[in-house]
Scaffold this motif. Structure first.
Motif, PDB file in Angstrom:
ATOM      1  N   THR A  25      15.522  -5.858  16.884  1.00  0.00           N
ATOM      2  CA  THR A  25      14.631  -6.062  18.033  1.00  0.00           C
ATOM      3  C   THR A  25      13.205  -6.321  17.562  1.00  0.00           C
ATOM      4  OG1 THR A  25      15.999  -4.662  19.449  1.00  0.00           O
ATOM      5  CG2 THR A  25      13.721  -5.005  20.142  1.00  0.00           C
ATOM      6  N   LEU A  26      12.748  -5.533  16.606  1.00  0.00           N
ATOM      7  CA  LEU A  26      11.390  -5.705  16.081  1.00  0.00           C
ATOM      8  C   LEU A  26      11.256  -7.024  15.327  1.00  0.00           C
ATOM      9  CD1 LEU A  26      10.715  -2.051  14.885  1.00  0.00           C
ATOM     10  CD2 LEU A  26       9.587  -3.225  16.773  1.00  0.00           C
ATOM     11  N   ARG A  27      12.284  -7.380  14.583  1.00  0.00           N
ATOM     12  CA  ARG A  27      12.252  -8.661  13.853  1.00  0.00           C
ATOM     13  C   ARG A  27      12.122  -9.833  14.820  1.00  0.00           C
ATOM     14  NH1 ARG A  27      17.769 -11.026  11.953  1.00  0.00           N
ATOM     15  NH2 ARG A  27      17.696 -11.468  14.190  1.00  0.00           N
ATOM     16  N   ASN A  28      12.920  -9.821  15.866  1.00  0.00           N
ATOM     17  CA  ASN A  28      12.891 -10.928  16.822  1.00  0.00           C
ATOM     18  C   ASN A  28      11.536 -11.030  17.516  1.00  0.00           C
ATOM     19  OD1 ASN A  28      15.527 -11.416  16.127  1.00  0.00           O
ATOM     20  ND2 ASN A  28      16.410 -10.475  17.944  1.00  0.00           N
ATOM     21  N   ARG A  29      10.948  -9.883  17.805  1.00  0.00           N
ATOM     22  CA  ARG A  29       9.612  -9.876  18.424  1.00  0.00           C
ATOM     23  C   ARG A  29       8.584 -10.447  17.452  1.00  0.00           C
ATOM     24  NH1 ARG A  29       7.478  -4.869  22.051  1.00  0.00           N
ATOM     25  NH2 ARG A  29       5.353  -5.602  22.492  1.00  0.00           N
ATOM     26  N   LYS A  30       8.692 -10.047  16.194  1.00  0.00           N
ATOM     27  CA  LYS A  30       7.763 -10.537  15.172  1.00  0.00           C
ATOM     28  C   LYS A  30       7.918 -12.043  14.974  1.00  0.00           C
ATOM     29  CE  LYS A  30       5.392  -8.472  12.975  1.00  0.00           C
ATOM     30  NZ  LYS A  30       3.937  -8.208  13.101  1.00  0.00           N
ATOM     31  N   VAL A  31       9.156 -12.503  14.864  1.00  0.00           N
ATOM     32  CA  VAL A  31       9.417 -13.926  14.643  1.00  0.00           C
ATOM     33  C   VAL A  31       8.897 -14.762  15.804  1.00  0.00           C
ATOM     34  CG1 VAL A  31      11.266 -15.645  14.544  1.00  0.00           C
ATOM     35  CG2 VAL A  31      11.353 -13.637  13.053  1.00  0.00           C
ATOM     36  N   LYS A  32       9.096 -14.297  17.029  1.00  0.00           N
ATOM     37  CA  LYS A  32       8.603 -15.021  18.198  1.00  0.00           C
ATOM     38  C   LYS A  32       7.089 -15.201  18.133  1.00  0.00           C
ATOM     39  CE  LYS A  32       8.507 -14.835  23.274  1.00  0.00           C
ATOM     40  NZ  LYS A  32       8.900 -14.040  24.481  1.00  0.00           N
ATOM     41  N   ASN A  33       6.381 -14.147  17.751  1.00  0.00           N
ATOM     42  CA  ASN A  33       4.920 -14.226  17.650  1.00  0.00           C
ATOM     43  C   ASN A  33       4.479 -15.126  16.502  1.00  0.00           C
ATOM     44  OD1 ASN A  33       4.111 -12.573  19.850  1.00  0.00           O
ATOM     45  ND2 ASN A  33       4.569 -10.733  18.679  1.00  0.00           N
TER      46      ASN A  33
END
Length: 443
Positions: free
Chosen positions: A377-385
């Motif tokens: 979940t944190l990775r996907n949030r980071k990648v989106k940003n």
């Protein structure tokens, strides 16, 4: 925060230190706003403040850890964003490390969990074992769906998913020896080879050594140096971590006394945070406390060290747009925020900073293995940003972040020093999109 430890309890150095830290907390809750697990899960017990209450209750009552506290402490990434936010100077890093050591001594984990943690401690800190494990992972990939179907085996699935499908050959730069300065000698440093990084990305230290020697710095790779101890330290395996620290302190002290050292250069920020804490970790060891403090003072992230040098004009102006991801261990653990970006800009890169840059990518040592759902979940949030910046590649200063972010994006991601090596006359990183850098010509 008011505490009620007995004089007998305070004879324990870990408890005494924890009590000092606990008394600084004023319950303000500023930490909750920047805690990745609280932001993700919304549970007070998954915030630093909540964990502080749990740790206080456990230590104050002198009781063994239970399932609840283990669950919530295990969910902590040790990203240390809470320490950056805290107005009261609560050293949450040392508090949660003490809690993990207490958990390791007093709590018996479920069998599969114990087995997984033991496997990680047995393999990851040793490059030859880790290389063998990554090579063997190809045979385990068909089992990923099976492992994902059982909660206890999900870490095994995460391990197999994160393992690269191929590895570079072992680098000669990882061998013990001295790399002479290519120009007039301006200094001498030791470089941390590390454990996972030379297996996953040997090109990082290769770029570092090329760059430093071109700048007139002699670089030594000391014989016998090994894992910094961070991996086992964050598992609560205190004695194993201290053994690693003592070994490295001895080896670097020998280099310091025999040839002199201006710095110990570290290219993995997670390792840097731990090595800079050796003085604290070994404070109770009369034979090592002074030596360890001296070594901690010499430890420098490669970007931190480069800003101490009088750098020439970059050989090229690349004009490439880079999204800079500041690893938690860099910005929160070592408080290095400006130097990497300044170096990249001076080298001709256009630097973009992603939104929510303070939030962890979910790597955090072995966290993306042991807590794969939260990490994803944190990775996907980071990648989106990161992708929202429109950059053509990503730069960061930690191998864990490189592995984690790369698993969720098609953008190439490299270590900051690889780009600096390129800009100052080294080879273009193989994964970087083809660019036509402009040669800098003195006016």
């Amino acid at each position: 925060m008011q505490t009620n430890f007995t004089p007998e309890q305070l004879l324990d150095p870990g408890v005494a230190e924890s009590e000092k830290i606990l008394r600084k907390c004023v319950h303000c809750g500023f930490c909750t706003a920047t805690c990745p697990t609280y932001v993700t899960l919304g549970n007070e017990l998954d915030s630093p403040r909540g964990r502080i209450y749990l740790i206080k209750d456990m230590l104050e009552n002198g009781r063994a850890a239970d399932e609840q506290i283990v669950k919530h402490v295990d969910r902590c990434l040790s990203c240390l964003a809470c320490m950056t936010t805290c107005p009261s100077g609560v050293n949450y890093m040392h508090l949660v490390d003490n809690a993990r050591a207490h958990i390791e001594k007093t709590y018996k984990r479920p069998f599969i969990n114990r087995l997984t943690r033991a496997l990680l401690a047995l393999v990851l800190p040793y490059p030859s074992r880790f290389r063998l494990a990554v090579t063997a992972a190809r045979f385990g990939r068909p089992l990923i769906p099976l492992f994902k179907s059982a909660a206890a085996l999900k870490p095994m699935a995460a391990m197999l998913e994160l393992a690269p499908k191929s590895l570079a050959a072992k680098s000669s730069y990882a061998e013990a020896g001295t790399h002479k300065a290519k120009t007039a000698k301006r200094g001498r440093v030791a470089i941390l080879t590390g454990c996972a990084q030379p297996v996953l990305a040997p090109e990082i230290n290769e770029a570092t050594i090329r760059l430093l020697t071109r700048l007139g710095i002699e670089v030594t790779v000391p014989k016998g140096e090994g894992c910094c101890g961070a991996l086992v330290h964050h598992m609560g395996r205190e004695e194993a971590a201290l053994e690693n620290a003592r070994r490295n302190v001895d080896i670097w002290t020998r280099e310091l006394e025999n040839g002199g050292l201006d710095a110990i250069v570290i290219t993995a920020s997670g390792c840097g945070t731990t090595i800079k804490d050796y003085g604290y970790m070994l404070r109770l060891d009369a034979a090592y406390k002074e030596k360890a403090a001296r070594i901690s003072a010499l430890a420098k992230d490669v970007t931190e060290y480069l800003t101490m040098l009088d750098l020439p004009e970059a050989a090229y102006q690349t004009g490439v747009t880079v999204a800079y991801h500041s690893a938690c261990s860099m910005q929160h653990g070592q408080k290095i925020t400006r130097q990497p970006k300044d170096l990249l800009k001076a080298a001709g890169f256009i630097v973009k900073e992603p939104a929510e840059g303070h939030l962890c990518c979910g790597s955090a040592g072995t966290y993306n293995i042991m807590q794969p759902e939260i990490a994803r979940t944190l990775r996907n949030r980071k990648v989106k940003n990161i992708e929202a910046t429109g950059a053509s590649l990503i730069a960061t200063g930690n191998i864990g972040c490189i592995t984690q972010i790369a698993s969720g994006t098609r953008l190439p991601i490299v270590h900051t020093v690889e780009l600096l090596d390129w800009a100052y006359g080294g080879p273009q990183p193989s994964c970087v999109p083809q660019a036509k850098p402009v040669l800098n010509i003195a006016e």
